[in-house]
Design a protein around this motif. Sequence first.
Motif, PDB file in Angstrom:
ATOM      1  N   GLU A   1       0.841  -1.187   0.000  1.00 40.11           N
ATOM      2  CA  GLU A   1       0.000   0.000   0.000  1.00 40.11           C
ATOM      3  C   GLU A   1       0.887   1.252   0.000  1.00 40.11           C
ATOM      4  O   GLU A   1       2.027   1.207   0.471  1.00 40.11           O
ATOM      5  N   PRO A   2       0.377   2.382  -0.495  1.00 40.12           N
ATOM      6  CA  PRO A   2       1.183   3.605  -0.571  1.00 40.12           C
ATOM      7  C   PRO A   2       1.261   4.349   0.767  1.00 40.12           C
ATOM      8  O   PRO A   2       0.781   5.476   0.929  1.00 40.12           O
ATOM      9  N   VAL A   3       1.857   3.694   1.751  1.00 47.13           N
ATOM     10  CA  VAL A   3       2.128   4.291   3.054  1.00 47.13           C
ATOM     11  C   VAL A   3       3.564   3.937   3.425  1.00 47.13           C
ATOM     12  O   VAL A   3       4.148   2.984   2.896  1.00 47.13           O
ATOM     13  N   GLY A   4       4.131   4.689   4.355  1.00 41.87           N
ATOM     14  CA  GLY A   4       5.470   4.356   4.820  1.00 41.87           C
ATOM     15  C   GLY A   4       5.457   3.033   5.567  1.00 41.87           C
ATOM     16  O   GLY A   4       4.558   2.749   6.352  1.00 41.87           O
ATOM     17  N   TRP A   5       6.458   2.198   5.317  1.00 40.15           N
ATOM     18  CA  TRP A   5       6.559   0.921   6.027  1.00 40.15           C
ATOM     19  C   TRP A   5       8.023   0.560   6.194  1.00 40.15           C
ATOM     20  O   TRP A   5       8.901   1.163   5.567  1.00 40.15           O
ATOM     21  N   ILE A   6       8.282  -0.411   7.043  1.00 41.31           N
ATOM     22  CA  ILE A   6       9.645  -0.800   7.381  1.00 41.31           C
ATOM     23  C   ILE A   6       9.993  -2.092   6.669  1.00 41.31           C
ATOM     24  O   ILE A   6       9.425  -3.146   6.962  1.00 41.31           O
ATOM     25  N   ALA A   7      10.923  -2.010   5.734  1.00 38.48           N
ATOM     26  CA  ALA A   7      11.354  -3.191   4.983  1.00 38.48           C
ATOM     27  C   ALA A   7      12.307  -4.038   5.828  1.00 38.48           C
ATOM     28  O   ALA A   7      12.848  -3.579   6.834  1.00 38.48           O
ATOM     29  N   ALA A   8      12.526  -5.281   5.376  1.00 31.91           N
ATOM     30  CA  ALA A   8      13.313  -6.238   6.156  1.00 31.91           C
ATOM     31  C   ALA A   8      14.723  -5.751   6.426  1.00 31.91           C
ATOM     32  O   ALA A   8      15.233  -5.898   7.546  1.00 31.91           O
ATOM     33  N   ASP A   9      15.390  -5.152   5.417  1.00 33.00           N
ATOM     34  CA  ASP A   9      16.784  -4.757   5.628  1.00 33.00           C
ATOM     35  C   ASP A   9      16.906  -3.660   6.676  1.00 33.00           C
ATOM     36  O   ASP A   9      17.810  -3.709   7.534  1.00 33.00           O
ATOM     37  N   ARG A  10      15.980  -2.695   6.655  1.00 36.22           N
ATOM     38  CA  ARG A  10      16.030  -1.651   7.685  1.00 36.22           C
ATOM     39  C   ARG A  10      15.712  -2.239   9.064  1.00 36.22           C
ATOM     40  O   ARG A  10      16.373  -1.902  10.054  1.00 36.22           O
ATOM     41  N   TYR A  11      14.712  -3.099   9.121  1.00 38.29           N
ATOM     42  CA  TYR A  11      14.364  -3.709  10.408  1.00 38.29           C
ATOM     43  C   TYR A  11      15.561  -4.449  10.994  1.00 38.29           C
ATOM     44  O   TYR A  11      15.884  -4.304  12.179  1.00 38.29           O
ATOM     45  N   LEU A  12      16.230  -5.240  10.173  1.00 38.89           N
ATOM     46  CA  LEU A  12      17.367  -6.027  10.657  1.00 38.89           C
ATOM     47  C   LEU A  12      18.518  -5.131  11.099  1.00 38.89           C
ATOM     48  O   LEU A  12      19.161  -5.385  12.126  1.00 38.89           O
ATOM     49  N   ASP A  13      18.793  -4.080  10.329  1.00 34.72           N
ATOM     50  CA  ASP A  13      19.868  -3.161  10.700  1.00 34.72           C
ATOM     51  C   ASP A  13      19.580  -2.495  12.041  1.00 34.72           C
ATOM     52  O   ASP A  13      20.463  -2.413  12.915  1.00 34.72           O
ATOM     53  N   GLU A  14      18.353  -2.029  12.225  1.00 36.08           N
ATOM     54  CA  GLU A  14      18.039  -1.302  13.450  1.00 36.08           C
ATOM     55  C   GLU A  14      17.736  -2.241  14.616  1.00 36.08           C
ATOM     56  O   GLU A  14      17.809  -1.820  15.770  1.00 36.08           O
ATOM     57  N   LEU A  15      17.416  -3.487  14.311  1.00 37.78           N
ATOM     58  CA  LEU A  15      17.302  -4.497  15.356  1.00 37.78           C
ATOM     59  C   LEU A  15      18.668  -4.693  16.022  1.00 37.78           C
ATOM     60  O   LEU A  15      18.766  -4.809  17.252  1.00 37.78           O
ATOM     61  N   LYS A  16      19.724  -4.712  15.232  1.00 35.26           N
ATOM     62  CA  LYS A  16      21.081  -4.870  15.774  1.00 35.26           C
ATOM     63  C   LYS A  16      21.454  -3.705  16.678  1.00 35.26           C
ATOM     64  O   LYS A  16      22.200  -3.869  17.646  1.00 35.26           O
ATOM     65  N   GLU A  17      20.923  -2.520  16.362  1.00 36.59           N
ATOM     66  CA  GLU A  17      21.256  -1.329  17.141  1.00 36.59           C
ATOM     67  C   GLU A  17      20.329  -1.128  18.337  1.00 36.59           C
ATOM     68  O   GLU A  17      20.536  -0.217  19.133  1.00 36.59           O
ATOM     69  N   GLY A  18      19.277  -1.940  18.444  1.00 35.90           N
ATOM     70  CA  GLY A  18      18.360  -1.826  19.569  1.00 35.90           C
ATOM     71  C   GLY A  18      17.258  -0.823  19.381  1.00 35.90           C
ATOM     72  O   GLY A  18      16.535  -0.505  20.340  1.00 35.90           O
TER      73      GLY A  18
ATOM     74  N   ASN B   1       3.014   6.925  14.102  1.00 39.57           N
ATOM     75  CA  ASN B   1       3.523   7.823  13.077  1.00 39.57           C
ATOM     76  C   ASN B   1       3.297   7.167  11.717  1.00 39.57           C
ATOM     77  O   ASN B   1       3.999   6.224  11.357  1.00 39.57           O
ATOM     78  N   LEU B   2       2.316   7.664  10.972  1.00 36.30           N
ATOM     79  CA  LEU B   2       1.944   7.074   9.682  1.00 36.30           C
ATOM     80  C   LEU B   2       2.350   8.013   8.559  1.00 36.30           C
ATOM     81  O   LEU B   2       1.878   9.150   8.483  1.00 36.30           O
ATOM     82  N   THR B   3       3.233   7.558   7.696  1.00 32.87           N
ATOM     83  CA  THR B   3       3.755   8.382   6.610  1.00 32.87           C
ATOM     84  C   THR B   3       2.975   8.147   5.328  1.00 32.87           C
ATOM     85  O   THR B   3       2.731   7.006   4.932  1.00 32.87           O
ATOM     86  N   LEU B   4       2.613   9.243   4.680  1.00 35.45           N
ATOM     87  CA  LEU B   4       1.859   9.218   3.427  1.00 35.45           C
ATOM     88  C   LEU B   4       2.590  10.045   2.374  1.00 35.45           C
ATOM     89  O   LEU B   4       3.350  10.963   2.709  1.00 35.45           O
ATOM     90  N   PRO B   5       2.356   9.756   1.101  1.00 34.87           N
ATOM     91  CA  PRO B   5       2.970  10.593   0.059  1.00 34.87           C
ATOM     92  C   PRO B   5       2.321  11.967   0.029  1.00 34.87           C
ATOM     93  O   PRO B   5       1.174  12.141   0.457  1.00 34.87           O
ATOM     94  N   THR B   6       3.062  12.956  -0.476  1.00 33.35           N
ATOM     95  CA  THR B   6       2.456  14.272  -0.654  1.00 33.35           C
ATOM     96  C   THR B   6       1.311  14.144  -1.666  1.00 33.35           C
ATOM     97  O   THR B   6       1.367  13.343  -2.591  1.00 33.35           O
ATOM     98  N   GLY B   7       0.275  14.922  -1.457  1.00 32.32           N
ATOM     99  CA  GLY B   7      -0.883  14.850  -2.335  1.00 32.32           C
ATOM    100  C   GLY B   7      -1.688  13.575  -2.168  1.00 32.32           C
ATOM    101  O   GLY B   7      -2.425  13.168  -3.082  1.00 32.32           O
ATOM    102  N   TRP B   8      -1.609  12.965  -0.993  1.00 34.49           N
ATOM    103  CA  TRP B   8      -2.250  11.663  -0.783  1.00 34.49           C
ATOM    104  C   TRP B   8      -3.766  11.707  -0.950  1.00 34.49           C
ATOM    105  O   TRP B   8      -4.379  10.700  -1.314  1.00 34.49           O
TER     106      TRP B   8
END
Length: 331
Positions: free
Chosen positions: A30-47, A120-127
């Motif tokens: 869907e056209p909303v901000g979401w957390i992909a696997a690579d970002r989740y894994l990177d920030e999981l390591k950082e706590g 915090n729900l991110t949407l595109p401009t002009g949503w």
Amino acid sequence: MSTPLLFRSMVFRSTTDADLDRVTAVTVDEPVGWIAADRYLDELKEGMYRPEWTWIAEDGDRVVARALWWGQATAEHPVALDCLYVDPSVDDRAAVGADLITAGLRAFAEQGALKPPLYNLTLPTGWRQDPAAVAALAWRHEAARAAGLTDEVERLRLEWTPDAGLPVAGGRLTFTEGSDEEFLDVFRRIAVGSLDGETRRNLDAMGAEATAREEVDFYLGCPGERSWWRLARTPDGRVAGLALPSATPYNRNVGYLGVVPELRGQGYVDDVLAEITRIQVEAGAELITATTDTDNAPMAAAFARAGYRVTQTRMIYSVPEASRTASVPAS
């Protein structure tokens, strides 16, 4: 791990390390901000993401919903729900989303969190002109409100990059360092008559003193340096406002700025914003982010004059200040 909560045939629970592959397998189309696997894994390591802050809803052996709460690496509790997903096959996505949020909020409160995390729900401009974005927001909006996150603010996310050029300062103000108590006093003064939605709500619920103290404590806890803070003064030495360049774990940002009520409407906001931008650029920033409420038209206009461009819209849902000591609603 928190005790699982049952609703219909689903189980709502926080995750363990054994769930990692199932958590990262979730994708959002869907056209909303979401957390992909690579970002989740990177920030999981950082706590910044943690198994105990990651919640899922299971229907049998299927993960049908996922909620990812985020916090700073040094934090004891999360501060924001970054991503809410419910599988489109679920009959009532809003109801399942609400129950998942409620389960997480209850667990965090039981663990000692004094302030429920916002969503915090991110949407595109002009949503609003995109039916898919409107639909993606609709069930999440309903879920957030059903879970008690009934304070709603629409915010613009803005960015400054070097191609915009440095904003020109008017030269009418000087900027000096100051003590925490001096900054606290200016925060207290600029809260009065503020167009910022959160400031207005906090002022109504807590009063100027507590609102100012919360702001100072928040920015002291941000990754930005306390030495960046500046008081803005008129040529005769009067305090005109404050400039707080700051940072997130991702970018340098504007942080906070304001002008005291008796000097508003004279263009001083442009000088303060120019000073923040200058400080960040001299420190090597190639990207400076900022946010402001869509209702705060004067601030949005000041950002535009300074070369900041709108890149996203965010819907922020939170528990009303007056209700934060109340129990989380039962599922």
